[in-house]
Enzyme design. Structure first.
Site, PDB file in Angstrom:
ATOM      1  CB  CYS A 335       8.162  37.510  34.907  1.00  0.00           C
ATOM      2  SG  CYS A 335       7.352  36.043  35.587  1.00  0.00           S
ATOM      3  CG  HIS A 446      12.870  35.457  35.835  1.00  0.00           C
ATOM      4  ND1 HIS A 446      12.473  36.692  36.279  1.00  0.00           N
ATOM      5  CD2 HIS A 446      11.774  34.660  35.922  1.00  0.00           C
ATOM      6  CE1 HIS A 446      11.200  36.660  36.633  1.00  0.00           C
ATOM      7  NE2 HIS A 446      10.746  35.432  36.419  1.00  0.00           N
TER       8      HIS A 446
END
Length: 516
Positions: A335, A446
């Site tokens: 991310c 994630h």
């Protein structure tokens, strides 16, 4: 009538989130439908529900403990700090706005009715609501507009159990002081106290228990021993107190995986599954020198990507990462960490800064947008990858995305994965980026390491690079691992708490979902 129980704490990190998960598992084991609920959560660890909405990780793992699917109504308000004084406000799973502390404190009463609607909707579908407070109910400067501690307990007429952390010291003072600062009606709502994280001989504690019960007229419902559990933490307090540093011991045949702990680190629970592997020593580092022996360097997510990138540079991490790259140490960014690995980040949305040069280890450029992307996705690792990803080619992967930016790949980068399914229906095609030699990789996913089909081949490739023999037949299942943790927690709570009395307390305070 739906039963309710609220767990509040004498301070942050007293163990509220874990105990709520434990109660959820106990009630589920006893045949009840139970649902966790936290009206307001301030945390940078969040996840995405099946319908693409964002909520706190704590309520997600509490739902898992209860054996039910996460629902954004379990956490109507999520505050994600972007600086010391400002936070992004996520309401019912979607970004509402950003506010400073004073603005949000003034705004909170406007959320009450919608919070109550979320609670009532869940209460109508369940047998027991298990509520969690935030921080401490004795924060008297915030009491007039409280929507998460006593304000919430009063709204739904829930009995409260107070949790106190003995490991940090001063447990009896914290119990007495908390109760002394409450109004009489608030104190009357607290039906018992749990002393948490105890180490030692309980006999030495008994005289203190007798005295605190006499002083407060509130019973101690049990003393929970220190229990080493591998459960997800709500926020970075656990990193600050060094919880993860003392969970593992490094051995010669372990892979050294270093996760950089920058100031706005987010979703560090992404790496719990890695740390649980039998041959991994995973540690969070705040000094560049701690990267010297790493077999893999990870740049995690961030809630303020440019600020944390600037921190990396001022702290000397940029040079240390580049040196590690020159020594062929593999690097992964997740991310915000993925964005930092690129050549350029153009912001103007999240941090107040406009743009900044990245670390330049991936041929990518990221542009931030006002609308956050939240989705669950499934796909497969691209075939014929090299470097650290050689054994991972064509392995299935899954995870969730929570980010504000869009990243474009240049000619010197190839996609990490091909996406076959997205719950929002808006994403398909390719995801992530890999450098040409396969030693630097970035992804928005994630939860990527939760799947052993990806993680074990990755670790074995790292072992080969290190000169060690791959571990064969390691059938590690992270979901089963978490189930064992929930069951261990529930068993300890049954042994050391008066569960029968807690059931009785709930029956004395049945709740129909709100006061008139």
């Amino acid at each position: 009538m739906t039963l309710s129980l609220m767990v509040q704490g004498t301070a942050s990190d007293a163990g509220k989130s874990v105990l709520v998960a434990g109660f959820c598992r106990i009630f589920a084991q006893d045949g009840y439908r139970c649902t966790p609920f936290k009206s307001q959560n301030m945390a940078l660890n969040s996840g995405v529900t099946a319908d693409g909405k964002e909520m706190g990780r704590a309520q997600i793992f509490q739902a898992e403990a209860a054996g039910i699917a996460p629902d954004v109504r379990m956490n109507p308000v999520l505050l994600k700090p972007t600086s010391d004084r400002k936070a992004q406000v996520v309401f019912m799973g979607k970004v509402m706005c950003s506010m400073n502390a004073v603005e949000y404190h003034e705004y909170k009463p406007q959320l009450l009715q919608q919070i109550l609607m979320a609670y009532n909707g869940l209460a109508a579908e369940t047998d027991i609501m298990v509520l969690e407070g935030a921080g401490s109910p004795a924060e008297i400067n915030l009491r007039d507009r409280d929507i998460v501690n006593m304000g919430m307990a009063e709204l739904v007429d829930a009995p409260v159990i107070l949790v106190a952390d003995i490991d940090r010291g001063g447990v009896f003072a914290s119990i007495y002081g908390t109760l002394a600062l409450l109004k009489p009606a608030e104190k009357a709502r607290i039906k018992g106290v749990i002393i948490n994280k105890f180490r030692g001989d309980i006999a030495l504690l008994q005289s203190g228990i007798d005295q605190i019960e006499a002083l407060t007229q509130v019973p101690i419902l049990g003393v929970l021993p220190w229990l080493e559990l591998d459960l997800e933490d709500e926020d970075s307090v656990a990193l600050q107190v060094g919880k993860y540093d003392r969970q593992q011991q490094k051995t010669e045949d372990c892979l050294d995986i270093a996760v950089i702990q920058y100031p706005h680190i987010a979703n560090f629970t992404d790496f719990n599954a890695l740390a649980a592997q039998p041959d991994v020593f995973l540690h969070y580092v705040s000094e560049p020198s701690e990267l010297q022996e790493a077999d893999l360097i990870i740049l995690p997510g961030s809630k303020n990507t440019l600020a944390d990138l600037a921190w990396l540079k001022t702290q000397g991490f940029e040079q240390a990462i580049i040196i590690a790259r020159q020594k062929n140490v593999p690097i992964i960014g997740i991310c915000g960490g993925y964005q930092m690995l690129g050549k350029q980040i153009v912001d103007g949305v999240e941090s107040g800064l406009t743009q900044m040069a990245g670390l330049g280890l991936l041929d990518t450029e990221t542009h931030f947008a006002n609308e956050k992307q939240t989705a669950q996705v499934e796909g497969v690792v691209m075939p014929a990858l090299s470097g650290m990803l050689k054994l991972c080619s064509e392995q299935p992967i899954a995870g969730y995305e929570i980010h504000m930016g869009t990243t474009r790949l240049g000619q010197q980068a190839t996609p990490f994965a091909q996406i076959h399914w997205c719950n929002s229906g808006e994403k398909n095609g390719f995801e992530g980026a890999v450098a040409q030699d396969g030693l630097v990789m970035g992804s928005y996913l994630h939860g990527l390491f939760d799947q052993n089909t990806f993680t074990r081949p990755l670790l074995n490739q790292l072992r080969i690079r290190k000169g060690d023999v791959p571990l064969e037949n390691v059938d590690f299942n992270y979901l089963q691992h978490k189930e064992k943790q929930f069951n261990r927690l529930a068993a300890s709570m049954r042994e050391h708490l008066d569960i029968a009395r807690i059931y009785q307390l709930m029956h004395e305070h049945t709740s129909g979902g709100g006061m008139p």
